[in-house]
Design a protein around this motif. Sequence first.
Motif: not given
Length: 356
Positions: A221-224, A251-254, A293-296, A348-352
């Motif tokens: 889903a979009t967002g965090a 910050g992402i972890y939180s 956390i902007t799109g992509g 590998f990467g996790l993308a918003t």
Amino acid sequence: MNKDEQERMVVLLELRNLHEQVKAGNIRAADAKSRLALLRAKKGEIEKRMALAKVKPADEVRASFAEVKKALIEKRAITLNGTGFINQVREIAKEVQARTPILQGVRYFYGPNAQTNIPVLSPTIATPGNYAEGATAISADSQAQLIGKTITPYAYVSLLPVSAETITLGSVNIESELPVIFGDAFAQAFHGGILTGDGTGRNFKGLFPAVLSSNKIECAATGAPKVADLVKLALTVQDLTDDCIIVMSPGIYSQIMADATTGVADLYKEELIRTKTIEGVKIILTSGAPASITGGSLVAIAGRLIDYGVGLASEITIEPIKKVGDTNTYFQATVFANGIPIVPKNFFGLATKSVG
């Protein structure tokens, strides 16, 4: 000069001599650490004795209090008139900097080389097939490729001007502190380059920018990102090897920990809190990782750090430079280094999720 002052002078000379030998390359910095610690400890003991020797005797202290009492009665002022002691701290207090945990896991290639060529088998050979007895029409593998990855070190330089007064009159032996000061600075630069370097010009090629489009895992889903998104990334690399790690910013972890999803997500959160792992994959938190956390945007990367190579053509060299008509001494520290992902396909990467 009393005995303590003489002993302190000898220790200071030994410290300076040790620093000069390290700078000249006669002793490795790592080998000099234990000797440096002993000398600093000895210097601290001597200075402590010297400080205690300056403490006023009890009778003199009582006399001072009597003088103050008398002055209060007579309503007159008592001033130090330059007789007070000044305590000069002899160690430099440094600003706290972010840790550099990624530097401990990457692969280093040392030596005074203009380039380092690393042989890489990518892609590997195709999956073998089965054939009937006596088969003669077995096709040769056409998939495997042995290619070379090249690391070209470039000069990283830091120039620090130090005044003559600091060197001659200062209470701190600034020159003995320089290897640590410069070492911390270069560590910050290399750590940032390994994570987010754009690879253009003479820059490191970072792990986040190097993730291939085919290796990006999009959040649901979009967002965090949510806990489930992190689980998907962990399971992807866990299927490949047992020594992968995931890197993300605090910050992402939180934001992941703030996921309101209950049930199984709570179990994963407990694992994260207790062991900083998810599905057994270790999590490394560093403020050097992107937090947008902007799109992509990539918010986490996963892979083996040994698949990232750093070429170091030299250790840190520190040269004092004098200029005509300038009382400053310019300490120039130089390191030749560069870094690249050796096998980009292994990361590998996790993308918003992109909007629209």
